[in-house]
Each structure stands twice: as structure tokens, then as C-alpha cells.
Design an enzyme around this catalytic site. Structure first.
Site, mmCIF file in Angstrom:
data_model
loop_
_atom_site.group_PDB
_atom_site.id
_atom_site.type_symbol
_atom_site.label_atom_id
_atom_site.label_comp_id
_atom_site.label_asym_id
_atom_site.label_seq_id
_atom_site.Cartn_x
_atom_site.Cartn_y
_atom_site.Cartn_z
ATOM 1 C CD GLN A 194 -3.159 -0.328 0.067
ATOM 2 O OE1 GLN A 194 -3.171 0.854 -0.273
ATOM 3 N NE2 GLN A 194 -3.998 -1.204 -0.432
ATOM 4 C CB SER A 195 4.150 1.961 -1.537
ATOM 5 O OG SER A 195 4.991 3.081 -1.707
#
Ligand SMILES: *Cc1c(COP(=O)(O)O)cnc(C)c1O
Length: 339
Positions: free
Chosen positions: A75-76
Site C-alpha cells: 500500500q505504498s
């Protein structure tokens, strides 16, 4: 300090606001808590990586790159904002994603992952926890080179001396705002992860001969591991800026009490902080970074770290899309670790 000699793209056409949080201040019984809204930076939607990418992407363009290559967790925020910058600049973009929590990479995930697909990432390589990310990105770059293309590798979080210039610029912006608003800040709270944000602020503050104390809230490491990482980055940034004198080691302070059980995994204090900011101020925080960082600020207030009339400034570094990847958690409907 003259930043004008560094190439820079501009992705935010204004200074992000500095505002008082009156209801949070009241709920905690002082100090006065202010926020710098770096969650309102440009790109899709912005956060601290936008500032770093202004300098990194300018460097990529100067080198004739056609593709940005970077890395991060599933989920960068950093990957998502890098991709947004690539789209805006007409560049391609590829990621190496580190599955830090086994099986956490989900092709159908919402939040940042959904945006990866919406904005058209060219390719994603998923590697297991502990992989050599630089080597994995170099391989992507070599593959591109063999096709006559040119990649530009951006390290995790955009954290190197060039990226940290974004937060040196932020300090300059902020000091000018404080002067305009006739506001004196006694303490700054900022997140400390891959470290470019925290390090850029420490280097910038030193370079501007300003002395507002900064505490970094660790999001993945305890102080004995985090502080040397930040300090290395401070020195590299000071060197790139040709600064007179070395910023001293004591300027780097972090608190490691808020990130457990693990990077990106929730805890009770994060849930409380996310709910408080949403319900008292209508401001979204995120579960991986700003929820834990704000929990750190709240914890310091409760522990009596500040005077009642002090002015404390929280840097909101963004991260909103990951809120939509775990709504049940932040609503308090899932059991989480107590730290
Ligand atoms: C990356 C990130 C941070 C941490 O910043 P670093 O420069 O990596 O230390 C904090 N908050 C958010 C929302 C982030 O995406």
C-alpha cells in the site's frame, strides 16, 4: 541556503496551510496544537513524497530518463505519488513491491493499490520481505536498458539527499509562513520512516540557523536503529548543500513507542488518533503513518512533554488512500494490538 541551483519541478502551486486544531487542543487540555497540511500537496492526492519528487523527478528528466523505477510496500504512498508524477511528466513507471507481511499483496486491493492500476503502472515485480530492493530495481533498469530505454531508480520513500531537499524547502516555506502568521512554534512532530522527511527538516532547520526542536515518531524502528539512519541522511543532505559545519547528532531525536506490533499493522493508539482527528477536526489520518505519528503527539501531550501554552506543530504527511484499504480497522471493528 540557496536551493535555486537544484533542478526542481513544481507540483504544488501554493504553501500548504498551517492551522490551529482548536478542538483537539481543547480535548487534550493544551498545548496549542497546529498542523501543517502536507496532505494537501499536489499529485494524486499528495503527501510528503510530493515534495521529494519535485527534486528527484527533475533530476530524472535532466538525465534523460523515460521511466521511473521505485519500490515500497503493497500500500505504498510513495509508489502511488511517484506514478502520479510519472503520468504528469509523460514518463512510464515500474515498481518493485516488498511483501513485508507475507501474502499481503492483493491484486484486487483498494486504496493505493487501486490507484496503481487506475494510473496505469507499467509493471509490478513482487519480492519477499528482506529482499535487496536496490538490486531488484537495478534488474528492472537493466531490462529496460536492453530495450533501449532509460530507467531512473528512486530509492524507497524517495529518501536520499536529493529527495530530502524537498523537506529543506519545506522548512524554508514554513519559516516564512510562521513569520507571516506571527506564530512561534516550540516543537515540531514529524514521522520518521525511510527518513528523508525527518532528515530534510533537521538539515533545513540547521541550515537556516533556526532552532525549533523536532521529534520524529518512528513508524518502523526504535530509536537505536532509526536515529543513525536519519543522521546519515542529515549529513548527506548537508553535504549536498555545501553547508558550513556539520549538524550535530543531538538534533536527531525519535520516539519508538508507537509503531508496534510492526510496520503497517494497526494498534489501539493509532485507531484512537485516527478517530479523534476525524471526529474533532474532520481531518483524515492514515493507519500506517499519520495515525501512529499523531498517536505519538497525543502520547507526548499526556505524558506532560509540553507546557500548557506551548505551540506544537504536527506535520501531516498524507497517506489518505490507505485509509480506504482497511476501513473496518479504523472504525474499531477489528481487534488490534494494545501498545
Ligand atoms: C512515507 C511516509 C512517511 C514517512 O516519511 P519518510 O520520509 O519515509 O520517513 C510518513 N507519512 C506518510 C503518509 C508517508 O507516506
Amino acid at each position: 541556503m540557496d536551493l535555486s541551483r537544484f533542478p526542481r519541478r513544481r507540483y504544488t502551486p501554493f504553501a500548504t496551510p498551517i492551522e490551529l486544531l482548536p478542538n483537539l487542543t481543547k480535548a487534550l487540555g493544551g498545548p496549542n496544537i497546529y498542523i501543517k497540511r502536507d496532505d494537501m500537496l499536489g499529485l494524486f492526492p499528495g503527501g510528503n513524497k510530493t515534495r521529494k519528487l519535485e527534486f528527484l523527478v527533475a533530476d530524472a528528466l535532466a538525465q534523460g530518463a523515460d521511466t521511473l523505477i521505485t519500490c515500497g510496500a503493497p500500500q505504498s504512498n510513495h509508489c502511488r505519488i511517484t506514478l502520479a508524477a510519472a503520468a504528469k511528466e509523460g514518463l512510464k513507471c515500474r515498481f518493485v513491491i516488498e511483501e513485508r507481511i507475507p501474502n499481503s499483496y492483493d491484486e484486487d486491493a483498494n486504496g493505493n493499490h487501486f490507484m496503481f492500476r487506475l494510473m496505469g503502472v507499467e509493471d509490478i515485480t513482487v519480492v519477499p520481505a528482506g529482499s535487496d530492493m536496490l538490486a531488484a530495481m537495478q534488474k528492472v533498469s537493466d531490462d529496460l536498458a536492453s530495450q533501449g530505454r532509460r530507467g531512473y531508480i528512486i530509492p524507497g520513500g524517495g529518501s536520499n539527499a536529493i529527495g530530502a531537499l524537498g523537506y529543506v524547502a519545506c522548512v524554508q516555506e514554513m519559516l516564512a509562513q510562521l513569520f507571516e502568521q506571527a506564530l512561534t512554534i516550540d516543537h515540531i512532530i514529524v514521522g520518521s520512516g525511510s527518513s528523508g522527511t525527518h532528515a530534510g527538516m533537521v538539515a533545513g532547520m540547521y541550515g537556516m540557523n533556526a532552532h525549533i526542536p523536532i521529534t520524529g515518531i518512528g513508524v518502523s524502528r526504535d530509536p537505536e536503529n532509526q536515529e543513525p539512519l536519519v543522521y546519515r541522511e542529515v549529513l548527506a543532505t548537508a553535504k549536498l548543500l555545501n553547508m558550513h559545519g556539520e549538524p550535530p547528532r543531538e538534533l536527531v531525536k525519535t520516539d519508538g513507542g508507537y509503531w508496534r506490533p510492526k510496520y503497517s499493522l494497526p494498534n489501539q493508539r493509532m485507531v484512537e488518533a485516527v478517530q479523534m482527528l476525524a471526529q474533532l477536526e474532520g481531518i483524515p489520518l492514515d493507519p500506517t503513518y499519520t495515525g501512529k505519528i499523531m498517536a505519538g503527539l497525543i502520547g507526548m501531550v499526556r505524558a506532560g512533554a509540553f507546557g500548557k501554552d506551548d505551540n506544537v506543530l504536527f506535520i501531516h504527511t498524507g497517506g489518505m488512500p490507505s485509509l480506504f484499504a482497511s476501513p473496518e480497522t479504523v472504525l474499531g471493528r477489528v481487534p488490534v494490538t494494545h501498545v
